[in-house]
Design an enzyme around this catalytic site. Structure first.
Site, mmCIF file in Angstrom:
data_model
loop_
_atom_site.group_PDB
_atom_site.id
_atom_site.type_symbol
_atom_site.label_atom_id
_atom_site.label_comp_id
_atom_site.label_asym_id
_atom_site.label_seq_id
_atom_site.Cartn_x
_atom_site.Cartn_y
_atom_site.Cartn_z
ATOM 1 N N GLU A 85 0.869 -1.177 0.000
ATOM 2 C CA GLU A 85 0.000 0.000 0.000
ATOM 3 C C GLU A 85 0.900 1.219 0.000
ATOM 4 O O GLU A 85 1.930 1.236 0.694
ATOM 5 C CB GLU A 85 -0.914 0.004 1.221
ATOM 6 C CG GLU A 85 -1.776 1.256 1.352
ATOM 7 C CD GLU A 85 -2.622 1.252 2.610
ATOM 8 O OE1 GLU A 85 -3.184 0.178 2.949
ATOM 9 O OE2 GLU A 85 -2.714 2.303 3.272
ATOM 10 N N GLU A 104 -1.905 11.480 3.984
ATOM 11 C CA GLU A 104 -3.046 11.411 4.889
ATOM 12 C C GLU A 104 -2.767 12.356 6.039
ATOM 13 O O GLU A 104 -1.611 12.613 6.399
ATOM 14 C CB GLU A 104 -3.314 9.994 5.367
ATOM 15 C CG GLU A 104 -2.148 9.281 5.966
ATOM 16 C CD GLU A 104 -2.427 7.789 6.139
ATOM 17 O OE1 GLU A 104 -3.608 7.405 6.185
ATOM 18 O OE2 GLU A 104 -1.472 7.018 6.242
#
Length: 796
Positions: free
Chosen positions: A163, A168
Site C-alpha cells: 500500500e 493522509e
C-alpha cells in the site's frame, strides 16, 4: 489509509512510523521531466464515472463479499455513499463531504456519511509521479487521505501486496501530513515505514497544497509543494506458503490504483468530539499521473545488510557483557505494574501492563521454575485483545542490526501468546519484528525468533509478550535480545514441506534474490546456455545453441522423501524448437527414486503430472533434476510442485461435545467489559443470556478452539440456533491470527432453525469455531437469550 489494522497498545494509533521533520530542499535540483498520462481536472459538471468508482458501506469484506470487520478494519465511524450530497463537483473542484447524519444497512447503524472514490478497474499503473492539489478539513477525528492499493493483490492479502499512502492527515493536527508504505506479510505480520511533513508556522492542511509521490523501481519519494521530504527504498513482501521473500522490489513492482476518501473517526485520529465541525469538506483541484519523459526509470538496487557490530549511541541501553540487551533477566528488580494509560513504563526494567480499555485484569509475581526465576502472570479477565496483558521491557536497537529473541515459557494450560518488538507511541507503534505466535504447554520450553531492524535506530524499542484472550496463566523467563549473525542460505539444506504441503521451494521463480533463482542451481553443461527469469513473466527460461557433451540441468537439492509414501510431481513447461526434456529424483548416492521421465513439450504451456512411490529408504537430501538437453532452442518452466499424497488419518469430526451433553466441556466463552452476558449449559444446549451486547461483534462469544482442519478437505459446519429476540449472529472459523476460513452472518429468532455451511481448506491449520453474539444490527436489543445446540464440524 490502511485496509486492515492491527491495534497497538494504549492508543491503537498505527500509522506514522517516525517523528516528523521539516522538509529539507534537495541540495541540487535534478533535471527529471515528466509527461502527463492520466488526469482528472474536475472540469465536468459531475464526477466522471469513466474514471472513478465509489466504495460504499462501513464494513471490510472478503473476496466473496462476506463481512469481515466493521469500520473498514480501522474503527472508522462513517458510512460511505455514492450520493451527490457526499461527493460532487463544484466550481471545477471535487468536493468530498462528511456529514453528521444517521444511516443504516443490514450490518449496522452509523452516525456519519462520507465518500470514497477509487480508480480500481478503470486506471492503474506501475511507477510514475502521482499528485493531487487539495485543501483539507480540520477537526478532531477527520482523516482525509490520497493513497494507492494494488490492482490484483499479486503477492497475497494486505499488506503483503503493499500500500502506498501519498498523503493522509490528522484533522486534529493540521500542521502536518504523513506519507507511508505498508508491506511485509499478511496481517498481523504487516510492516509500515513513513515520515511526517510539518508545515511552516501559520500554514497547514486547510490551505491549498500539492501532495505527490514519485515511484521508481526500488525507490519512492514524497513531496509537498515540490519539496522532497522523504525517500524510501527498503521493504519486502512475503506471502503464505513460501520459504523466503518475493524478489525485490516486490510488492512495489505491480499496478496500483488511486484512492481518495474522507474518513470519520478511526485509530488514526481517534473519534470526533464536540468541536469537530460538520459538514466537513475535502476539496480537490486535480489529480494527475505522469510518466518519465527524459530518462529511463532507475534500476532497482536490492538493500544490502551486513553483520557489522551495531554501535549504539550515548544514552542507549547498552548490551551487557554477554551481549544481552534485556536488563534484569532474573527479575531481581520490582516489576512495574501499569493499569492506567497515562502511566509511564519503567524505561529500564520489566513492566506488566493490563489496561482497563482492553479488559485485562491480572497480577504478576516472580517464581522459581526449572532452575531459574520466571515472571508468573496470573490472569483473572482475559481481555479483548492479545495486548490486554503484556510483559514489556524497552531495549535499544540499531538500524541495520539482525537480532535474535530467545525466551523460556510455560502456561497453566496449553495456549498461545504473541511476541514482537516494535516502537512506542513516538514511532506510531511500528513493528520491527513479525508478531510471532508461540504455542505454550505446561512444560517449560525454549522459543526464539529473528528479525532485521530496518527502521531508524530506536533507543526505546518495546519487547512485548502479549498474553491476552485467555485466562491461562503464563510464565516467562531467561529472556534474551541480542545481535546475531544472519544465517547464510544453504541451497543444499533439507527442505521441510511448506505450509501448503509443497516440497519444492521457489517453484514459481519469483522469490529470493533478484535473479529469482534462489534454491535452484543451473548447470549449463557443455551447451554454454543461459538461464534467466524474466522480471514480468516470472518463468524460468533456458536458451542454448547445439553443443556436444553434457546436457544442461536445473536442479534443487534437499528434497524430503519418505519411504513408502506416495508423491505427485507437477509442473508447467513449454519449448521453442526443443521437443522434450527429462525429469527425475535421485539420491546423493545416485539412486534413482524417480528414474528420468521423458516429457514431450509443445509451444504452449502444459501442466505435467508424474505420480510415484518412494520405495527405497527415507532420504531428506534428494535431488530434483530437470535435464534440459543440448539441442538448439529454449525451454520454459513454472509452478513446480511436489506433494506427498499418502492418505493420512483425518479426524472426520474434530469438534467435540457439540450436543452439550457434557455441559460446556471443550467450549470457551468470552464477555467483553462493555457487555453483560452469562454462558451456561441448559437442557443439554448452550444458552447465552445477554443483558447488553457491547460495542463490538466479538463482545460476547461462544467458541471451541483446537480444530485441526486439513488442506484440500471440505468441511460442513452445522448447528441449531434460536433467540428470544430476533437478531443477527456472526459465525466464523478462524485461526489464531484471525485469518477466516468461514465468515457468515445468520438471522436467528424464536423458532429453532438449522444452519449449514461448507468450507474448503487451502492449507492445514489449527482453527476455532466462533459464534459472535455482540453488537449487531438494531443494537441495543435489550435482554434476550440465544440458544445453540447440535453443533458439528464434519468432513464432507
Amino acid at each position: 489509509m490502511k485496509k486492515w489494522v492491527a491495534l497497538a497498545l494504549g492508543t491503537g494509533l498505527v500509522l506514522s512510523a517516525a517523528q516528523g521533520a521539516y522538509a529539507e530542499k534537495p541540495e541540487k535540483k535534478d533535471n527529471t521531466k515528466w509527461k502527463l498520462v492520466w488526469a482528472d481536472e474536475f472540469s465536468k459538471k459531475e464526477i466522471d464515472q469513466a474514471k472513478w468508482n465509489f466504495d460504499t458501506g462501513n464494513w471490510l469484506k472478503d473476496n466473496d463479499g462476506n463481512p469481515v470487520a466493521p469500520g473498514w478494519g480501522n474503527n472508522e465511524k462513517q458510512f460511505y455513499t455514492d450520493k451527490n450530497e457526499n461527493a460532487f463537483v463544484k466550481d471545477g473542484k471535487l468536493v468530498i463531504r462528511a456529514k453528521r447524519e444517521q444511516t443504516m444497512d443490514e450490518l449496522g447503524t452509523y452516525d456519519f456519511t462520507s465518500a470514497k472514490l477509487t480508480t480500481k478497474g478503470k486506471f492503474s499503473k506501475t511507477y510514475g509521479r502521482y499528485e493531487m492539489r487539495a485543501k483539507l478539513p480540520t477537526g478532531k477525528g477527520l482523516w482525509p487521505a490520497f493513497w494507492m492499493l494494488p490492482e490484483q493483490d499479486r503477492y497475497g492479502a494486505w499488506a503483503s501486496s503493499g500500500e502506498i499512502d501519498i498523503m493522509e492527515s490528522w484533522g486534529s493536527q493540521p500542521d502536518k501530513v504523513a506519507g507511508t508504505i505498508h508491506y511485509g506479510e499478511n496481517w498481523p505480520n504487516n510492516k509500515y515505514t513513513g515520515k511526517d511533513y510539518h508545515f511552516e508556522e501559520g500554514d497547514g492542511i486547510n490551505q491549498w497544497h500539492t501532495y505527490a509521490v514519485e515511484w521508481e523501481p526500488g525507490e519512492l519519494r514524497w513531496y509537498v509543494d515540490g519539496e522532497l521530504y522523504q525517500t524510501q527504498n527498503d521493504w519486502y513482501s512475503k506471502g503464505l506458503n513460501q520459504a523466503t521473500k518475493y524478489s525485490y522490489p516486490a510488492p512495489f513492482d505491480q499496478n496500483f490504483y488511486l484512492v481518495m476518501n474522507l474518513a470519520v473517526g478511526g485509530w488514526f485520529d481517534g473519534d470526533v468530539d464536540a468541536t469537530t465541525p460538520f459538514p466537513a469538506e475535502m476539496e480537490v483541484d486535480y489529480v494527475r499521473v505522469f510518466d518519465l519523459k527524459n530518462r529511463d526509470y532507475r534500476e532497482a538496487v536490492e538493500p544490502v545488510y551486513t553483520d557489522e557490530e551495531i554501535v549504539l549511541p550515548d544514552g542507549a541501553k547498552q548490551p551487557s557483557e554477554d551481549g544481552n540487551l534485556v536488563y534484569d533477566q532474573d527479575y531481581t528488580e520490582p516489576i512495574t505494574t501499569v493499569t492506567n494509560g497515562s502511566q509511564a513504563l519503567n524505561p529500564t526494567y520489566w513492566n506488566y501492563v493490563a489496561l482497563p480499555d482492553f479488559g485485562g485484569v491480572g497480577t504478576v509475581d516472580v517464581i522459581e521454575q526449572a532452575g531459574s526465576r520466571f515472571a508468573d502472570v496470573s490472569i483473572t479477565q482475559a481481555g479483548s485483545q492479545p495486548y490486554s496483558h503484556q510483559l514489556i521491557q524497552n531495549v535499544s536497537l540499531g538500524k541495520g542490526g539482525h537480532y535474535k529473541v530467545t525466551f523460556d515459557a510455560s502456561a497453566d494450560s496449553a495456549r498461545s501468546i504473541a511476541v514482537k518488538i516494535g516502537g512506542g507511541p513516538d514511532r506510531g507503534y511500528a513493528k520491527y519484528s513479525d508478531e510471532g505466535s508461540f504455542d505454550l504447554t505446561t512444560d517449560v520450553q525454549t522459543y526464539s525468533m529473528t528479525f532485521d531492524m530496518t527502521e531508524d535506530t530506536d533507543l526505546a524499542a518495546r519487547l512485548e509478550f502479549n498474553m491476552g484472550l485467555s485466562t491461562s496463566g503464563v510464565q516467562i523467563g531467561n529472556v534474551r535480545v541480542e545481535q546475531a549473525e544472519r544465517a547464510a542460505l544453504d541451497p543444499n539444506a533439507t527442505k521441510p514441506a511448506l505450509g501448503d504441503g509443497n516440497l519444492v521451494y521457489n517453484g514459481t521463480f519469483d522469490q529470493g534474490a533478484m535473479d529469482r533463482l534462489t534454491y535452484w542451481q543451473f548447470d549449463p553443461g557443455a551447451t554454454k546456455g543461459t538461464a534467466t527469469v524474466d522480471e514480468k513473466l516470472r518463468h524460468f527460461k533456458f536458451v542454448t545453441n547445439p553443443k556436444k557433451g553434457e546436457p544442461a540441468m536445473l536442479v534443487q537439492n534437499g528434497i524430503q522423501l519418505t519411504e513408502g509414501h506416495d508423491y505427485v510431481l507437477r509442473f508447467k513447461a513449454r519449448a521453442e524448437r526443443i521437443k522434450a526434456l527429462q525429469v527425475g529424483l535421485n539420491g546423493a548416492d545416485g539412486n534413482a527414486y524417480l528414474p528420468l521421465q521423458d516429457v514431450a513439450l509443445t509451444r504452449e504451456f502444459e501442466t505435467i503430472e508424474i505420480p510415484f512411490t518412494m520405495g527405497q529408504a527415507t532420504d531428506l537430501l534428494s535431488q530434483l533434476q530437470f535435464v534440459l538437453g543440448s539441442a538448439k532452442g529454449s525451454i520454459e518452466l513454472d509452478d513446480v510442485k511436489l506433494f506427498d499424497v499418502t492418505p493420512i488419518a483425518i479426524d472426520p469430526s474434530p469438534l467435540k461435545n457439540g450436543s452439550f451433553t457434557d455441559g460446556l466441556t471443550h467450549w470457551g466463552s468470552y464477555v467483553h467489559f462493555d457487555a453483560q452476558a452469562a454462558v451456561e449449559s441448559v437442557n443439554e444446549a448452550a444458552q447465552i443470556s445477554i443483558g447488553q451486547e457491547g460495542q463490538e461483534p466479538w463482545s460476547v462469544l461462544l467458541e471451541q478452539g483446537g480444530l485441526e482442519l486439513h488442506q484440500g478437505q471440505t468441511y460442513v459446519v452445522r448447528f441449531d440456533a434460536s433467540s428470544t429476540v430476533a437478531r443477527n449472529m456472526e459465525v466464523t472459523v478462524e485461526n489464531a491470527a484471525y485469518t477466516r476460513y468461514l465468515s457468515q452472518i445468520v438471522q436467528v429468532g424464536p423458532e429453532t432453525k438449522t444452519y449449514e455451511f461448507e468450507l474448503t481448506m487451502g492449507q492445514t491449520d489449527m482453527t476455532g469455531l466462533k459464534f459472535l453474539l455482540g453488537r449487531t444490527d438494531g443494537s441495543p436489543l435489550g435482554a434476550h437469550d440465544v440458544t445453540i445446540d447440535n453443533v458439528s464440524v464434519t468432513t464432507k
